[in-house]
Design an enzyme around this catalytic site. Sequence first.
Site, PDB file in Angstrom:
ATOM      1  CE  LYS A  42      51.904  66.896  33.544  1.00 19.76           C
ATOM      2  NZ  LYS A  42      52.750  67.148  32.470  1.00 19.76           N
TER       3      LYS A  42
ATOM      4  CE  LYS B 272      52.948  60.995  38.923  1.00 26.50           C
ATOM      5  NZ  LYS B 272      53.014  60.688  37.494  1.00 26.50           N
TER       6      LYS B 272
ATOM      7  CE  LYS C  42      48.134  60.480  32.251  1.00 27.19           C
ATOM      8  NZ  LYS C  42      48.808  61.344  31.314  1.00 27.19           N
TER       9      LYS C  42
END
Length: 334
Positions: free
Chosen positions: A202, A199, A117
């Site tokens: 969203k 993966k 992130k």
Amino acid sequence: METSEKKKRIFSGIQPSGELTLGSYMGAIKNWAAMQDEYDCLYCIVDMHAITVRQNPADLRRRTIAQLAQYIACGLDPEKNILFIQSHVPQHAELSWVLGCYTQFGELSRMTQFKQKSQQHADNITAGLFTYPVLMAADILLYQADAVPVGEDQKQHVELCRDIAQRFNGVYGDVFTLPESFIPKLGARVMSLGNPMNKMSKSDPEGCVYLLDKPEDIRRKFKRAVTDSETAVRFDPEHKPGVSNLLTIYCAATGKDIAEAEAEFAGQGYGVFKPAVADAVVELARPIREETERLLADKGYLESVYRQGAQRAQSLAVRTLSKVYRKLDFVVPK
Ligand code: TYM
């Protein structure tokens, strides 16, 4: 005399940082619903975690309520489970502060999600993003959870939570229950349809199926799903990651096992296989979407669920927090 054995406690949560995905459903929610009879469960909408990266406030608010509706639509019974919104129980933030004082900078620096992130949000690497796993540890330890049903990507955070709990217990005695992660055999890591090496997340709308997607969108996404240049429907994640991911999704959606699914599509090629996976997901998502829409029309009911959830959660949370403050020998206001 009747002996009543205490049920084990479960805690898990999902960030309302985007629409709920098929990945979160298969990695987490599906298993939450399966655990609700046997365990004493708390399922949370972790809005405080979501603000570790910038959110549009109005969207966050809308998604928080929509996520509660989807939890219920996925089969989580608000009477059997404690369904609540993290920011309604201030003890999460309070315990998080204490636990942060028992967590090493080096431990947090090693967290994979933080590394990823902070690359994705290089212009906004906040202290909150860094200490995120401490808040997650507080979520779990506040309720003395025995098990934490999550997808594979959260395993590292649950392990850190155990380490923090163990360290605290080592100094102050048995304060916290040591939690274990519960990771499903099938669907623990649903991959992106566009790039099966990543993966499903969203933040990647084309590779990602959302639980509230319309049937035509679901079909389009599966039609475009990346496979390989062969034709055989065979489970082999190393050499056939795209097909193996589709097989996993198919099995998690239908309840079939991999061998059964391979046999079903033997000799049929991807032209038959891909639409069949799409159909299975459309049928899985349809009742969830319809029930979510119905629930969202009844804001009063949803409000009563999260109010009651917060009260029930808080009555457990205060016990743990006051135990922690007693151990620290904080002066208790009379
Ligand atoms: P989050 O919000 O990213 O994801 C929610 C849950 O869905 C699982 N998941 C997946 N499983 C399989 N395949 C995928 N592609 C996939 N994508 C997501 C995640 O593993 C997770 O179980 N830190 C947590 C939220 C959290 C939490 C907690 C979880 C905060 N506090 C306490 C458990 C206990 C997170 O970011 O999940």
